[in-house]
Scaffold this motif. Structure first.
Motif, PDB file in Angstrom:
ATOM      1  N   GLN A  22       0.825  -1.200   0.000  1.00 35.88           N
ATOM      2  CA  GLN A  22       0.000   0.000   0.000  1.00 35.88           C
ATOM      3  C   GLN A  22       0.863   1.255   0.000  1.00 35.88           C
ATOM      4  O   GLN A  22       0.478   2.283  -0.534  1.00 35.88           O
ATOM      5  CB  GLN A  22      -0.911  -0.005   1.229  1.00 35.88           C
ATOM      6  CG  GLN A  22      -1.859  -1.192   1.254  1.00 35.88           C
ATOM      7  CD  GLN A  22      -2.682  -1.296  -0.016  1.00 35.88           C
ATOM      8  OE1 GLN A  22      -3.406  -0.382  -0.362  1.00 35.88           O
ATOM      9  NE2 GLN A  22      -2.561  -2.398  -0.726  1.00 35.88           N
ATOM     10  N   PRO A  70      -0.808   7.836  -6.434  1.00 35.10           N
ATOM     11  CA  PRO A  70      -1.512   6.571  -6.312  1.00 35.10           C
ATOM     12  C   PRO A  70      -2.999   6.683  -6.590  1.00 35.10           C
ATOM     13  O   PRO A  70      -3.725   5.708  -6.498  1.00 35.10           O
ATOM     14  CB  PRO A  70      -1.260   6.189  -4.848  1.00 35.10           C
ATOM     15  CG  PRO A  70      -1.119   7.496  -4.147  1.00 35.10           C
ATOM     16  CD  PRO A  70      -0.426   8.391  -5.125  1.00 35.10           C
ATOM     17  N   ARG A  72      -6.404   6.501  -8.158  1.00 36.92           N
ATOM     18  CA  ARG A  72      -6.912   5.651  -9.227  1.00 36.92           C
ATOM     19  C   ARG A  72      -7.295   6.501 -10.438  1.00 36.92           C
ATOM     20  O   ARG A  72      -7.919   7.541 -10.314  1.00 36.92           O
ATOM     21  CB  ARG A  72      -8.131   4.886  -8.719  1.00 36.92           C
ATOM     22  CG  ARG A  72      -8.753   3.949  -9.736  1.00 36.92           C
ATOM     23  CD  ARG A  72      -9.897   3.198  -9.102  1.00 36.92           C
ATOM     24  NE  ARG A  72     -10.518   2.280 -10.047  1.00 36.92           N
ATOM     25  CZ  ARG A  72     -11.516   1.456  -9.729  1.00 36.92           C
ATOM     26  NH1 ARG A  72     -11.990   1.443  -8.502  1.00 36.92           N
ATOM     27  NH2 ARG A  72     -12.030   0.657 -10.636  1.00 36.92           N
ATOM     28  N   ASN A 108      -2.813   4.389 -13.420  1.00 33.88           N
ATOM     29  CA  ASN A 108      -2.971   3.737 -12.119  1.00 33.88           C
ATOM     30  C   ASN A 108      -4.359   3.134 -11.974  1.00 33.88           C
ATOM     31  O   ASN A 108      -5.337   3.669 -12.494  1.00 33.88           O
ATOM     32  CB  ASN A 108      -2.760   4.743 -10.988  1.00 33.88           C
ATOM     33  CG  ASN A 108      -1.322   5.117 -10.807  1.00 33.88           C
ATOM     34  OD1 ASN A 108      -0.803   5.934 -11.559  1.00 33.88           O
ATOM     35  ND2 ASN A 108      -0.676   4.544  -9.824  1.00 33.88           N
ATOM     36  N   SER A 110      -6.754   0.387  -9.004  1.00 31.48           N
ATOM     37  CA  SER A 110      -6.772  -0.377  -7.756  1.00 31.48           C
ATOM     38  C   SER A 110      -8.117  -1.068  -7.632  1.00 31.48           C
ATOM     39  O   SER A 110      -9.110  -0.627  -8.225  1.00 31.48           O
ATOM     40  CB  SER A 110      -6.528   0.531  -6.545  1.00 31.48           C
ATOM     41  OG  SER A 110      -7.594   1.442  -6.390  1.00 31.48           O
ATOM     42  N   ARG A 116      -3.133  -2.404  -5.678  1.00 30.79           N
ATOM     43  CA  ARG A 116      -2.848  -1.463  -6.751  1.00 30.79           C
ATOM     44  C   ARG A 116      -2.236  -2.125  -7.985  1.00 30.79           C
ATOM     45  O   ARG A 116      -1.636  -3.179  -7.903  1.00 30.79           O
ATOM     46  CB  ARG A 116      -1.914  -0.367  -6.240  1.00 30.79           C
ATOM     47  CG  ARG A 116      -2.490   0.438  -5.080  1.00 30.79           C
ATOM     48  CD  ARG A 116      -1.501   1.471  -4.597  1.00 30.79           C
ATOM     49  NE  ARG A 116      -0.302   0.842  -4.053  1.00 30.79           N
ATOM     50  CZ  ARG A 116       0.913   1.367  -4.102  1.00 30.79           C
ATOM     51  NH1 ARG A 116       1.107   2.509  -4.718  1.00 30.79           N
ATOM     52  NH2 ARG A 116       1.936   0.744  -3.565  1.00 30.79           N
ATOM     53  N   HIS A 149      -7.063  -4.563 -14.675  1.00 26.10           N
ATOM     54  CA  HIS A 149      -6.695  -4.792 -13.273  1.00 26.10           C
ATOM     55  C   HIS A 149      -7.766  -5.617 -12.560  1.00 26.10           C
ATOM     56  O   HIS A 149      -7.438  -6.502 -11.755  1.00 26.10           O
ATOM     57  CB  HIS A 149      -6.498  -3.455 -12.566  1.00 26.10           C
ATOM     58  CG  HIS A 149      -5.920  -3.583 -11.193  1.00 26.10           C
ATOM     59  ND1 HIS A 149      -4.665  -4.099 -10.960  1.00 26.10           N
ATOM     60  CD2 HIS A 149      -6.426  -3.272  -9.968  1.00 26.10           C
ATOM     61  CE1 HIS A 149      -4.413  -4.101  -9.657  1.00 26.10           C
ATOM     62  NE2 HIS A 149      -5.470  -3.606  -9.037  1.00 26.10           N
TER      63      HIS A 149
END
Length: 237
Positions: A22, A70, A72, A108, A110, A116, A149
């Protein structure tokens, strides 16, 4: 799936990285990274020989804190690192010379548990048109990265994976990992330097502990939970 998306999107290549940490600090260890890519094997071998992971902006997002937000859905032109010159510029020129594209966009993503991921899309676009092209395709890339993802890591729950991992011994996890990589019982035994029937016993124990009907289900469950990774390219590759 990646090849199908590549054809639909009209990009040259896709690469997806999955990692469970994380937070990653500069002082922390470099984690093993699950990688799926459409890049050719010849490039993977050159990448390894040149130790390009040290300057690859895609990998630097894993090893350096704050390299990419980070949040999303963040989209970043990963080729911008080359503007600083040095090894980053050499890496970028090498990619371009070998036909891997001239525009490298990282997105990015998650899942609902905070697991992630990062997807890189490579394109060949005239330099003067790259900014407009990126803005035009931004929302589509975010949606596709999320789809990738979710398909690969949608059920990954780091907390649950840690709990499940505590049920298994290191040898049981090792056997599950190599089974996921397509190795037979005999091959796993050779890799781990144990008897074939010992491998069978470890996999049987893992199956029972995970509450699965067979070893295939145990491997799939271990992958889904994140107890073991998909075939891995690590920082030591």
């Amino acid at each position: 799936m990646l090849i199908e998306i590549r054809q639909q999107l009209g990009c040259l290549h896709l690469t997806h990285l999955g990692y469970a940490d994380q937070t990653v600090t500069k002082a922390g260890p470099i984690p093993d990274i699950a990688v799926l890519t459409t890049l050719p094997t010849t490039w993977a071998l050159r990448y390894s020989a040149k130790n390009y992971y040290k300057v690859d902006p895609l990998m630097r997002t894993i090893t350096l804190s704050g390299e990419i937000s980070p949040i999303r859905g963040t989209v970043r032109d990963l080729g911008q690192d080359a503007l600083a010159g040095g090894d980053s510029a050499t890496f970028q020129r090498d990619r371009e010379r070998r036909g891997l594209g001239n525009l490298f966009l990282g997105v990015n993503s998650s899942n609902s548990y905070g697991f992630r991921g990062l997807t890189e899309f490579t394109f060949q676009v005239e330099p003067a048109e790259q900014r407009l092209f990126t803005e035009r395709i931004r929302k589509r890339l975010v949606a596709i990265a999320s789809r990738i993802h979710t398909a690969l890591h949608g059920s990954r729950n780091p907390a649950l994976a840690a709990a499940a991992a505590k049920l298994l011994t290191k040898r049981e996890i090792d056997c599950l990992y190599w089974a996921a990589n397509g190795k037979t019982d005999g091959e796993i035994g050779e890799i781990l330097d144990i008897a074939r029937w010992t491998v069978v016993t470890y996999l049987q124990n893992a199956k029972n502990k995970l509450g699965c009907a067979n070893r295939t289900a145990a491997v799939v469950t271990a992958l889904a939970l994140g107890v073991i990774e998909m075939p891995v390219i690590s920082h030591r590759f």
